[in-house]
Enzyme design. Structure first.
Site, PDB file in Angstrom:
ATOM      1  N   LYS A 195       0.840  -1.143   0.021  1.00 53.07           N
ATOM      2  CA  LYS A 195       0.144  -0.047   0.047  1.00 53.07           C
ATOM      3  C   LYS A 195       0.996   1.389  -0.039  1.00 53.07           C
ATOM      4  O   LYS A 195       0.417   2.463  -0.300  1.00 53.07           O
ATOM      5  CB  LYS A 195      -0.967   0.022   1.305  1.00 53.07           C
ATOM      6  CG  LYS A 195      -2.031  -0.944   0.886  1.00 53.07           C
ATOM      7  CD  LYS A 195      -3.060  -0.727   2.044  1.00 53.07           C
ATOM      8  CE  LYS A 195      -4.443  -1.381   1.872  1.00 53.07           C
ATOM      9  NZ  LYS A 195      -5.110  -1.803   3.164  1.00 53.07           N
ATOM     10  N   LYS A 253      -6.382  -7.834  -7.886  1.00 48.95           N
ATOM     11  CA  LYS A 253      -7.681  -7.862  -6.975  1.00 48.95           C
ATOM     12  C   LYS A 253      -8.506  -6.991  -7.063  1.00 48.95           C
ATOM     13  O   LYS A 253      -8.211  -5.758  -7.135  1.00 48.95           O
ATOM     14  CB  LYS A 253      -7.220  -8.341  -5.363  1.00 48.95           C
ATOM     15  CG  LYS A 253      -8.202  -8.811  -4.468  1.00 48.95           C
ATOM     16  CD  LYS A 253      -7.613  -8.709  -3.143  1.00 48.95           C
ATOM     17  CE  LYS A 253      -8.683  -8.316  -2.090  1.00 48.95           C
ATOM     18  NZ  LYS A 253      -8.586  -8.696  -0.820  1.00 48.95           N
ATOM     19  N   LYS A 267     -12.270  -1.575  -4.332  1.00 46.98           N
ATOM     20  CA  LYS A 267     -12.510   0.102  -4.854  1.00 46.98           C
ATOM     21  C   LYS A 267     -11.703   0.979  -5.302  1.00 46.98           C
ATOM     22  O   LYS A 267     -11.666   1.669  -6.290  1.00 46.98           O
ATOM     23  CB  LYS A 267     -13.401   0.341  -3.678  1.00 46.98           C
ATOM     24  CG  LYS A 267     -14.214   1.695  -3.502  1.00 46.98           C
ATOM     25  CD  LYS A 267     -15.499   1.347  -4.325  1.00 46.98           C
ATOM     26  CE  LYS A 267     -16.261   2.662  -4.676  1.00 46.98           C
ATOM     27  NZ  LYS A 267     -16.793   3.483  -3.433  1.00 46.98           N
TER      28      LYS A 267
END
Ligand code: TRP
Ligand code: SF4
Length: 326
Positions: free
Chosen positions: A111, A191, A194
């Site tokens: 991330k 994957k 959103k």
């Protein structure tokens, strides 16, 4: 007694990846386990959403969960932030978490590697809060997708350290593997999520679903309608596996490999099947949306039950660690 705890971040309404990978499984597990399901808004704060957005996302996800069949008569459905004990236990557990373990978390690395600006301390200690979510209910089982395995392993390690220090109090939670491996997004690359914008919403209408599918990546080798395709490398084929009746799947497989079905037709069939499957969910969601007070009541009752359980655990924890509870 087998007890499940699971959480889902309110990042907007649920998408098909959430549904296939987690929600469907949550619904099924209600038959076998005592289930605690949490909308984890404290975790969502790590991405610093606006207050309005976060609040409406909690409501939207709750609606999607209820519409999908999470049953508040059988399970405890609650909002993480309503149970203050999560944050309290997270602090205590953070004192028993080794930095080396946190530094290994691949989700944090992934991330933050593209954009170091998102690396706040909350994102770094996210797995400790997740451990607290699980342990404050003394859950014995946690359903995990493959990307959460490492976080659960950390929880188990923290539980062991706590036991070593203070004795037996928390079970070491076992993983219940999701029957659906990860669901890819319409980009066919990563994957479904959103934040990647590669998702199909669980509650989207036919035209929205078709618009997403139209742009979806299929077999990259199938450049022309007359080229035979290979379903096994096509991301949409795996969605057919979840939504399309077996008989029709056979036809599509045959049609694709012999170039008698084009990708556009194949996408239309997939769209119809997704919509047919999700229509009852959409219908329940419409009814729930028309009654936001009713939804809030469900949460209020769930929060109450969760608080009772979490405060009982924390009374024991405070005693063990030597915190005055006066
Ligand atoms: N980290 C999980 C995810 O992103 C969400 C989560 C928070 C969770 N707390 C949890 C999952 C506790 C299982 C148990 O999917
Ligand atoms: Fe994929 Fe269907 Fe196109 Fe085959 S026909 S490549 S399964 S979209």
């Amino acid at each position: 007694m087998k007890r499940i705890l699971s959480g889902m971040q309110p990042t907007g309404s649920a998408h098909l990846g959430n549904y296939l990978g987690a929600i469907r499984n949550w619904v099924d597990m209600q038959d076998e386990y005592e289930c605690f399901y949490s909308v984890v808004d404290l975790h969502a704060l790590t991405t610093r959403p606006s207050a309005e957005k976060l609040r409406s996302n909690v409501l939207e996800l709750t609606i999607a969960l209820l519409a999908s069949g999470v049953d508040p008569e059988r399970s405890v459905l609650f909002v993480q932030s309503a149970v203050k004990e999560h944050a309290e236990l997270a602090w205590i557990l953070s004192c028993h978490t080794v930095l080396g373990d946190l530094n290994r978390m691949t989700q944090f690395k992934e991330k933050t590697e593209d954009d170091p600006g998102v690396a706040n301390a909350g994102l770094y200690t996210y797995p400790i809060l997740q451990a607290a979510d699980i342990m404050v209910y003394r859950a014995t089982h946690v359903p995990v997708g493959e990307d959460q395995n490492q976080h659960l392993e950390l929880t188990r390690e923290v539980a062991r350290r706590f036991r070593h220090h203070y004795g037996e109090l928390f079970p070491e939670p076992a993983a219940v593997n999701s029957p659906t491996p990860r669901v890819l997004g319409v980009d066919g690359q990563t994957k479904m999520s959103k934040s990647k914008g590669n998702h199909i919403g669980l509650l989207e209408e036919a035209d929205e679903v078709m618009a997403k599918l139209r742009g979806a990546v299929t077999d990259p080798q199938r450049l022309r309608r007359t080229d035979p395709g290979c379903p096994e490398v096509c991301n949409l084929w795996s969605l057919h596996g979840s939504f399309t009746p077996d008989e029709q799947q056979k036809e599509i497989h045959e049609g694709c490999t012999t170039a008698t079905i084009g990708c556009v037709d194949c996408k239309k069939m997939l769209c119809d099947n997704i919509i047919a499957h999700t229509e009852p969910i959409r219908e329940r969601a419409r009814a729930l949306r028309a009654d936001p007070d009713g939804v809030m009541d469900v949460l209020r009752q769930g929060n109450e039950k969760a608080r009772a359980e979490a405060s009982a655990t924390m009374a024991l924890v405070r005693e063990r660690v030597g915190i005055w509870d006066v």
